[in-house]
Design a protein around this motif. Structure first.
Motif, mmCIF file in Angstrom:
data_model
loop_
_atom_site.group_PDB
_atom_site.id
_atom_site.type_symbol
_atom_site.label_atom_id
_atom_site.label_comp_id
_atom_site.label_asym_id
_atom_site.label_seq_id
_atom_site.Cartn_x
_atom_site.Cartn_y
_atom_site.Cartn_z
ATOM 1 N N LEU A 1 -19.749 5.293 -0.820
ATOM 2 C CA LEU A 1 -18.742 4.337 -0.336
ATOM 3 C C LEU A 1 -19.095 3.027 -0.190
ATOM 4 N N ALA A 2 -20.441 2.945 0.360
ATOM 5 C CA ALA A 2 -21.017 1.715 0.528
ATOM 6 C C ALA A 2 -20.945 0.598 -0.705
ATOM 7 N N LYS A 3 -21.348 1.415 -1.640
ATOM 8 C CA LYS A 3 -21.641 0.552 -2.990
ATOM 9 C C LYS A 3 -19.891 0.098 -3.503
ATOM 10 N N VAL A 4 -19.164 1.139 -3.431
ATOM 11 C CA VAL A 4 -17.866 0.959 -4.063
ATOM 12 C C VAL A 4 -17.266 -0.191 -3.092
ATOM 13 N N GLU A 5 -17.250 -0.187 -1.802
ATOM 14 C CA GLU A 5 -16.488 -1.051 -1.110
ATOM 15 C C GLU A 5 -17.068 -2.336 -1.450
ATOM 16 N N ILE B 1 -7.030 1.323 -12.793
ATOM 17 C CA ILE B 1 -7.291 2.425 -12.245
ATOM 18 C C ILE B 1 -7.712 3.586 -12.805
ATOM 19 N N LYS B 2 -7.820 3.487 -14.347
ATOM 20 C CA LYS B 2 -8.107 4.515 -15.344
ATOM 21 C C LYS B 2 -9.376 4.981 -15.111
ATOM 22 N N SER B 3 -10.584 4.328 -14.611
ATOM 23 C CA SER B 3 -11.737 4.794 -14.547
ATOM 24 C C SER B 3 -12.119 5.892 -13.556
ATOM 25 N N GLU C 1 -7.649 6.854 -3.195
ATOM 26 C CA GLU C 1 -8.360 6.245 -2.552
ATOM 27 C C GLU C 1 -9.049 5.037 -2.919
ATOM 28 N N LEU C 2 -9.661 5.018 -4.262
ATOM 29 C CA LEU C 2 -10.257 3.900 -4.494
ATOM 30 C C LEU C 2 -9.269 2.880 -5.034
ATOM 31 N N THR C 3 -7.986 3.180 -5.311
ATOM 32 C CA THR C 3 -7.077 2.095 -5.547
ATOM 33 C C THR C 3 -6.908 1.145 -4.284
ATOM 34 N N ARG C 4 -6.843 1.873 -3.239
ATOM 35 C CA ARG C 4 -6.776 1.153 -2.232
ATOM 36 C C ARG C 4 -7.609 -0.111 -1.941
ATOM 37 N N LEU C 5 -8.928 0.463 -2.143
ATOM 38 C CA LEU C 5 -10.091 -0.469 -2.080
ATOM 39 C C LEU C 5 -10.015 -1.730 -3.106
ATOM 40 N N GLN C 6 -9.503 -1.383 -4.379
ATOM 41 C CA GLN C 6 -9.475 -2.363 -5.405
ATOM 42 C C GLN C 6 -8.377 -3.399 -5.186
ATOM 43 N N ILE C 7 -7.369 -3.036 -4.439
ATOM 44 C CA ILE C 7 -6.093 -3.819 -4.222
ATOM 45 C C ILE C 7 -6.249 -4.374 -3.033
ATOM 46 N N GLY C 8 -7.090 -4.092 -1.964
ATOM 47 C CA GLY C 8 -7.416 -4.634 -0.818
ATOM 48 C C GLY C 8 -6.336 -4.098 0.249
ATOM 49 N N HIS C 9 -6.462 -2.922 0.660
ATOM 50 C CA HIS C 9 -5.385 -2.090 1.532
ATOM 51 C C HIS C 9 -4.745 -3.017 2.716
ATOM 52 N N GLU C 10 -5.609 -3.915 3.252
ATOM 53 C CA GLU C 10 -4.908 -4.724 4.399
ATOM 54 C C GLU C 10 -4.654 -5.993 4.069
ATOM 55 N N ARG C 11 -4.585 -6.440 2.684
ATOM 56 C CA ARG C 11 -4.222 -7.704 2.410
ATOM 57 C C ARG C 11 -2.635 -7.657 2.263
ATOM 58 N N THR C 12 -2.017 -8.928 2.012
ATOM 59 C CA THR C 12 -0.845 -9.119 1.812
ATOM 60 C C THR C 12 -0.311 -9.526 0.472
ATOM 61 N N THR C 13 -1.342 -9.799 -0.341
ATOM 62 C CA THR C 13 -1.174 -10.280 -1.667
ATOM 63 C C THR C 13 -0.494 -9.184 -2.754
ATOM 64 N N PRO C 14 0.169 -9.727 -3.804
ATOM 65 C CA PRO C 14 0.795 -8.909 -4.827
ATOM 66 C C PRO C 14 -0.003 -7.839 -5.141
ATOM 67 N N VAL C 15 0.315 -6.491 -5.280
ATOM 68 C CA VAL C 15 -0.165 -5.202 -5.732
ATOM 69 C C VAL C 15 -0.236 -5.101 -7.068
#
Length: 475
Positions: free
Chosen positions: A35-39, A60-62, A67-81
């Motif tokens: 998790l540390a490296k993924v984040e 997200i195909k990889s 759970e990892l999709t949340r990290l990729q798009i920035g779960h706490e951000r307000t930017t477009p998904v």
């Protein structure tokens, strides 16, 4: 929702079974994420696109997990998904997360990034009807696919956003930008937009998969510039037929997309002056020029959260941002037998219970000047679990490589070979657990139903399972 969508109950059952266990107690083979490296890998990409004012679209195909999709798009951000899927099942499984973000006011858009085929129509129409207008983008590279675009538009009740797929000299999918076929496709899409009203030509897209063959510093950055330059030519053709038409230019593969993380890109003049020589000015000038022309610049990638040996081989990023310590995925396996003297120059070979079904059969392409000298195995053992002295890939990888590697594979069988002198062999024992860095994380994960998640920030408990992420299976 698809019948094989992992349920919340399944996740909780898996957590009850695995969380708190050490990897040493886990049955093998198993897919493991740190998790540390993924984040860190996800945050680096989000920070780079923010700094350069580029739009970001996460593939997200990889990994095929919520759970990892949340990290990729920035779960706490307000930017477009904005995300990409290659199979309909991925879209169906990620729908609840997209609805969650919609409810929080974030604009969502999913690109189904396989040239559209008729059997996907009904499921994609159902997906789009649940998210509403502008939620689904599709890919076309032939005029006949527009019949499926129209069918989805009818089924969902609103026009679709369309990307034209361009073949950026990769030869996998897409239309060649300077061909008569490309001109005909642009005409057909614009007619569907202006006359039939079934779609909106949203952008042009390419994937420079050949960048996986990069082996020298800066090669990936030059490939990124070439991707944008190629799409700008197609955009010019569109605007010649439809002046001022807004367009997204979407480029990327993990090497070309992640090269934007180089510290001199977007840096102050003082920082850039003190950095190592870098051809970043070329790509920054191109960014500025395309933005002045009114194009939205988007990058996309999918392997970057986990990374793998293939990505390490590309030398796509500054060396401070890409070493073996950034690889987040490993396959936990077990030594089943040992064969003294069977290897080259009398070295040992060993059998592990992870073959091509656990590791994949996709090699790191041999690009070396001397054929057969560069790394050509199926994985390298991590310095873990009694193998702390196993050599790790260094700055000259894949040309320079050594230690225990997976040298041969069949379905369930992996054969470890020692690269180096017999005298330097790091001993193995039957029953020993090992962790293998795979060549290609997308393929390595494909036969596993879930990832076991550890966190190397937990000092003294680095091998303890902290979560389980179920993967989606099927198409």
């Amino acid at each position: 929702m698809a019948a094989n969508t992992p349920s919340t109950d399944l996740k909780e059952q898996l957590k009850a079974k695995f969380v708190g266990q050490s990897l040493g107690a886990i049955n093998t083979p198993a897919a493991v994420l740190d998790l540390a490296k993924v984040e860190v890998n996800c945050e680096r990409m989000l920070d780079a696109t923010d700094k350069l004012k580029l739009s970001w679209r996460a593939h997200i195909k990889s990994h095929k997990t919520t759970e990892l999709t949340r990290l990729q798009i920035g779960h706490e951000r307000t930017t477009p998904v904005s995300i990409i899927t290659s199979t309909v099942i991925e879209a169906e499984n990620i729908l609840p997360l997209l609805q969650e973000y919609q409810s929080k006011g974030r604009h969502v858009n999913l690109l189904f990034a396989f040239p559209l085929f008729p059997s996907a129509v009904s499921r994609l129409a159902c997906f789009a009807s649940q998210l509403g207008p502008s939620s689904l983008s599709v890919m076309v590279d032939h005029p006949d696919q527009l019949a499926s675009v129209a069918a989805i538009a009818r089924g969902s009740g609103h026009p679709l956003l369309v990307f034209i797929k361009i073949d950026a000299n990769y030869g996998r999918a897409g239309v060649v930008q300077d061909s008569p076929a490309c001109a005909r496709l642009i005409d057909a899409v614009l007619a569907a937009e202006q006359e039939a009203g079934t779609c909106l030509l949203y952008g042009v897209y390419c994937h420079a998969g050949q960048s996986y063959g990069a082996r020298e510093d800066w090669a990936a950055m030059h490939a990124l510039a070439a991707e944008f330059a190629e799409l700008s030519k197609v955009a010019a053709l569109v605007r010649a037929k439809s002046p001022g038409h807004p367009l997204v230019l979407s480029v990327g593969a993990t090497p070309t997309a992640t090269t934007i993380q180089h510290p001199t890109l977007g840096a102050t003049a003082e920082t850039a002056a003190t950095s190592s020589a870098a051809p970043t000015h070329e790509i920054e000038r191109l960014f500025a020029e395309l933005k002045r022309d009114g194009f939205t610049l988007e990058v996309h990638a999918g392997v970057y959260p986990t990374l793998d040996l293939q990505q390490l081989a590309t030398h796509a990023r500054d060396s401070s941002l890409m070493t073996y310590e950034d690889i987040a995925i490993s396959v936990l396996a077990e030594v089943a037998s040992i064969y003294p003297g069977r290897g080259a120059q009398g070295t040992t070979e060993a059998l592990i219970n992870a073959g091509c079904l656990a590791l994949g059969r996709e090699p790191v392409t041999d690009k070396g000047a001397v054929p057969g000298r560069d790394f050509s195995g199926w994985g390298i053992l991590m310095p873990w679990g009694g193998l702390e002295n196993n050599p790790t890939p260094g700055p000259e990888f894949p040309r320079v490589h050594g230690g225990w590697q997976v040298g041969k594979v069949s379905q369930e069988h992996g054969i470890l070979v020692w690269k180096g002198s017999k005298e330097d062999e790091v001993p193995l024992r039957i029953g020993q657990k090992v962790r293998v860095w795979p060549n290609h994380s997308c393929i390595a994960g494909a036969c596993f139903d879930w990832y076991l998640v550890v966190d190397s920030r937990n000092k003294g408990r680095e091998d303890e399972v902290v979560d389980v992420w179920p993967r989606w299976r099927g198409w």
